[in-house]
Motif scaffolding. Structure first.
Motif, PDB file in Angstrom:
ATOM      1  N   ALA A 141      64.501  86.524  69.240  1.00  0.00           N
ATOM      2  CA  ALA A 141      64.911  85.159  69.579  1.00  0.00           C
ATOM      3  C   ALA A 141      66.420  84.996  69.438  1.00  0.00           C
ATOM      4  O   ALA A 141      67.063  84.312  70.240  1.00  0.00           O
ATOM      5  CB  ALA A 141      64.179  84.163  68.682  1.00  0.00           C
ATOM      6  N   ILE A 142      67.017  85.632  68.427  1.00  0.00           N
ATOM      7  CA  ILE A 142      68.471  85.552  68.246  1.00  0.00           C
ATOM      8  C   ILE A 142      69.188  86.194  69.423  1.00  0.00           C
ATOM      9  O   ILE A 142      70.177  85.656  69.941  1.00  0.00           O
ATOM     10  CB  ILE A 142      68.862  86.227  66.913  1.00  0.00           C
ATOM     11  N   VAL A 143      68.704  87.349  69.863  1.00  0.00           N
ATOM     12  CA  VAL A 143      69.316  88.008  71.025  1.00  0.00           C
ATOM     13  C   VAL A 143      69.227  87.113  72.256  1.00  0.00           C
ATOM     14  O   VAL A 143      70.198  86.945  73.006  1.00  0.00           O
ATOM     15  CB  VAL A 143      68.635  89.374  71.289  1.00  0.00           C
ATOM     16  N   ALA A 166      75.756  79.287  59.072  1.00  0.00           N
ATOM     17  CA  ALA A 166      76.607  80.372  59.593  1.00  0.00           C
ATOM     18  C   ALA A 166      75.866  81.176  60.658  1.00  0.00           C
ATOM     19  O   ALA A 166      76.464  81.588  61.674  1.00  0.00           O
ATOM     20  CB  ALA A 166      77.046  81.274  58.440  1.00  0.00           C
ATOM     21  N   LEU A 167      74.553  81.386  60.452  1.00  0.00           N
ATOM     22  CA  LEU A 167      73.752  82.079  61.467  1.00  0.00           C
ATOM     23  C   LEU A 167      73.708  81.268  62.759  1.00  0.00           C
ATOM     24  O   LEU A 167      73.855  81.824  63.857  1.00  0.00           O
ATOM     25  CB  LEU A 167      72.346  82.314  60.922  1.00  0.00           C
ATOM     26  N   PHE A 168      73.538  79.971  62.640  1.00  0.00           N
ATOM     27  CA  PHE A 168      73.501  79.115  63.829  1.00  0.00           C
ATOM     28  C   PHE A 168      74.843  79.138  64.559  1.00  0.00           C
ATOM     29  O   PHE A 168      74.898  79.174  65.803  1.00  0.00           O
ATOM     30  CB  PHE A 168      73.141  77.697  63.419  1.00  0.00           C
ATOM     31  N   ARG A 183      77.823  85.690  69.239  1.00  0.00           N
ATOM     32  CA  ARG A 183      78.150  86.911  68.487  1.00  0.00           C
ATOM     33  C   ARG A 183      76.848  87.543  67.995  1.00  0.00           C
ATOM     34  O   ARG A 183      76.434  87.366  66.839  1.00  0.00           O
ATOM     35  CB  ARG A 183      79.088  86.591  67.329  1.00  0.00           C
ATOM     36  N   THR A 184      76.205  88.274  68.867  1.00  0.00           N
ATOM     37  CA  THR A 184      74.878  88.803  68.569  1.00  0.00           C
ATOM     38  C   THR A 184      74.861  89.757  67.379  1.00  0.00           C
ATOM     39  O   THR A 184      74.001  89.614  66.494  1.00  0.00           O
ATOM     40  CB  THR A 184      74.302  89.502  69.814  1.00  0.00           C
ATOM     41  N   GLU A 216      73.038  90.645  61.745  1.00  0.00           N
ATOM     42  CA  GLU A 216      73.331  91.065  60.373  1.00  0.00           C
ATOM     43  C   GLU A 216      73.096  89.927  59.387  1.00  0.00           C
ATOM     44  O   GLU A 216      72.589  90.132  58.285  1.00  0.00           O
ATOM     45  CB  GLU A 216      74.779  91.568  60.286  1.00  0.00           C
ATOM     46  N   LEU A 217      73.464  88.700  59.772  1.00  0.00           N
ATOM     47  CA  LEU A 217      73.247  87.557  58.895  1.00  0.00           C
ATOM     48  C   LEU A 217      71.753  87.339  58.649  1.00  0.00           C
ATOM     49  O   LEU A 217      71.331  87.077  57.515  1.00  0.00           O
ATOM     50  CB  LEU A 217      73.880  86.298  59.509  1.00  0.00           C
TER      51      LEU A 217
END
Length: 624
Positions: A431-433, A330-332, A339-340, A345-346
């Motif tokens: 890294a997610i951003v 789901a995070l991927f 959807r940053t 949050e995940l």
């Protein structure tokens, strides 16, 4: 001092003492073992035959003793040693090597030196000892080198314990010098004492020095007939080619996860313990193909539950510090959809549950790889559970190969940053951003084409949160920093258009749920009524309504209380494929082909693109 002369021939409690010499006893003192006081003797009584009371007259000791515990006093043997293979049939995942060795021993074409290579824990040292036993196999019925190992071998116990005088094991990691090899070369000249061959097992042979390798080379070129060498290494590239060329090489493969899971399940059953199948899958995944690591982790997992209880998947996940695979998928998905806020949050939820940031990044790398492989080879190539494989396959279907390749490179860089960062969790969030911003950036070719055509270069949706501008303070930068209203997508006019819109937005999870669990009853722009299939997520209507409102700018009423809905999109697709197959199988030409080739099957039906008619090339006469 007592005036009684004690016997010098033995202790006073010796059973062979004369019958007449009974021990003196104070009548006012109770027996220390709780025995009753002896009855008074009559004058006519016979002399006492034994000074010791009969066993039946002795009462149990008053001090309570703990009940004996099963296995008390015995040292526990870890599973990796307890279930070490005893025969070649016990080696799992190494069928190719066993087959080659079986043929070689059967024909008598046995090499004088063997090189065993592979990752840790796949059985190199165990295989070396089994080879030493096979070379010196000797029983009442076997007197030749043979892979038919039994527990009755004359030399087996000493070899497996590493105590046989003709089988020498040396750890090359701690004996790297040429002097250690000289000791071997001195002893190799002499014939074996008991066994058929002298066997030299050198573990981690790549650690030997250059001088040691050179000293060993001459003996490997012209070995004596009674000597055999078995080398084991995890770094085959560090072994000189001159040594490799004189050995028969066997590459011990990593054990496949499904094979390792079956092996761990059998051992857990033998130990009388119960563990969930998904927990075993987590252990096999963490072992990375190493049987020894898998058994060590299983040993650790089995003590997480009381005797008779089942070891839960959640317990093993916490023990390994792993994140839930469905949550990381789901995070991927959130990252790839840009959807940053949701992605952050995940991750924070996973981190709060104890997930290791490095492991989360590794999971994202695995998901990127699985989506790429599924895009090319299908979901079954991912070796994941069916639901997870389907999600990643659907995600790979809507993302270009170039984008997946870029995400892979960015995740590799992020993994290095997470390992080196003072706070690994912060590095993952950054890294997610970065990934969410660049998820839908155009590739180099697309960007060059857009610049050449003077078109705006899109990308970097960034999710619902607004993105700030970069550096620079010119007029163009100020114009670019102005808020721009998000474009409103026209309302979908059919249910199929709704599903297509979900796919365009890369909401893979939502798209799969709608295709699998929604049976449309009524549809109009702004309202959908459907019948829910068993197993549908409880929040499906809310998620669908929220996303459609976000994309179209209007409120959608989604009701799941309808009855008598039609087919789901998956059911429609299956029906169409079945009808297409039936039509193809009924074709007269296909029928004739199937009759001409009995046993043939139609494995796949593909539609070929229409042939493109090329312009005719004029002849030279036409040009004249």
């Amino acid at each position: 001092m007592s005036d009684v002369d004690p016997s010098l021939e033995g202790p006073p409690w010796d059973e062979d003492a004369p019958a007449g010499e009974a021990e003196e006893r104070d009548p006012n003192t109770e027996d220390m073992f709780g025995a009753p006081a002896p009855a008074p003797e009559s004058a006519a009584a016979a002399p006492v035959e034994t000074p010791v009371a009969a066993p039946k007259a002795v009462k149990p000791i008053a001090v309570s003793e703990p009940a004996p515990v099963e296995g008390d006093g015995e040292a526990y043997t870890v599973l990796a040693r307890k279930y070490r293979p005893r025969t070649f049939e016990d080696l799992i995942g190494q069928e190719a090597m066993v087959r080659t060795l079986t043929n070689a021993f059967a024909t008598g074409r046995i090499a004088h030196a063997f090189m065993l290579t592979g990752v840790r824990g796949v059985g190199k040292t165990t295989t070396a000892r089994l080879l030493a036993r096979a070379l010196n196999n000797e029983t009442d019925v076997i007197d030749r080198p043979s892979l038919e190992l039994t527990a009755l071998g004359r030399h087996d116990a000493a070899i497996m314990a590493g105590q046989h005088m003709d089988v020498m094991e040396m750890d090359a990691a701690s004996h790297t010098g040429v002097n250690d090899i000289r000791d071997i070369l001195e002893s190799v000249r002499y014939a074996p004492v008991e066994a058929r061959y002298k066997v030299y097992v050198l573990d981690e042979v790549h650690m030997l020095s250059t001088q040691a390798f050179n000293a060993l080379l001459k003996t490997l070129e012209e070995p004596p007939p009674h000597a055999k060498f078995i080398f084991a290494t995890t770094e085959i590239r560090k072994v000189p080619v001159t040594i490799l060329s004189r050995c028969q090489r066997f590459d011990l493969r990593r054990v496949e996860p499904e094979i390792l899971v079956e092996h761990l399940a059998r051992i857990a059953d033998r130990e009388g313990m119960k563990i969930e199948q998904e927990a075993l899958a987590l252990i096999a995944r963490a072992a990375e193909g190493s049987v020894r690591d898998g058994l060590s982790l299983l040993d650790q997992a089995l003590v997480q539950a009381e005797s008779g209880e089942t070891v839960k998947t959640e317990t093993v996940r916490d023990m390994l510090g792993l994140a839930d695979r469905t949550q990381t998928i789901a995070l991927f998905e959130a990252v790839m959809a840009g959807r940053t806020p949701e992605a952050l949050e995940l991750f924070r939820a996973l981190y709060g549950y104890g997930a290791d940031p490095v492991q989360v990044t590794n999971d994202l790398l695995e998901h990127c790889h699985a989506a790429s492989v599924a895009k090319m080879l299908g979901p079954n190539a991912t070796r994941l559970p069916n639901d997870q494989a389907q999600k990643l396959a659907a995600l790979g279907a809507v993302i270009s190969a170039g984008t997946l390749a870029r995400v892979w490179q960015m995740l590799l860089k992020a993994l290095d940053e997470v390992r080196r960062a003072p706070n690994p969790a912060d590095a993952v969030e950054m890294a997610i951003v970065r990934l969410a911003y660049a998820a839908d950036l155009p590739g180099p070719e697309e960007a060059l084409k857009a610049l050449r055509d003077a078109e705006p270069v899109g990308g970097g949706s960034g999710g619902a949160a607004p993105r700030g501008g970069g550096g620079g303070g010119g007029a163009s930068a100020q114009l670019a920093a102005r808020p721009v209203a998000a474009p409103v997508i026209p309302d979908p006019q059919t249910f199929e258009q709704v599903v297509a819109l979900i796919g365009e937005k890369r909401e893979v999870g939502l798209q799969m749920d709608v295709q699998r669990f929604v049976r449309p009853v009524a549809f109009k722009p702004g309202a959908i009524t459907y019948e829910s299939v068993d197993g549908a997520p409880l929040d499906l209507a809310r998620r669908l309504s929220s996303r459609l409102k976000e994309w179209t700018g209007r409120t959608w009423l989604i009701a799941a209380n309808g009855q008598g809905g039609g087919e789901t999109m998956i059911e429609v697709d299956r029906r169409k494929r079945a009808e297409e197959r039936a039509e193809v199988e009924a074709d007269p030409f296909i029928v004739a082909v199937m009759e001409a080739f009995p046993g043939a099957k139609i494995s796949e039906i593909r539609k070929l693109a229409p042939a493109v008619e090329l312009p005719a090339i004029p002849d030279e006469a036409d040009e004249d």
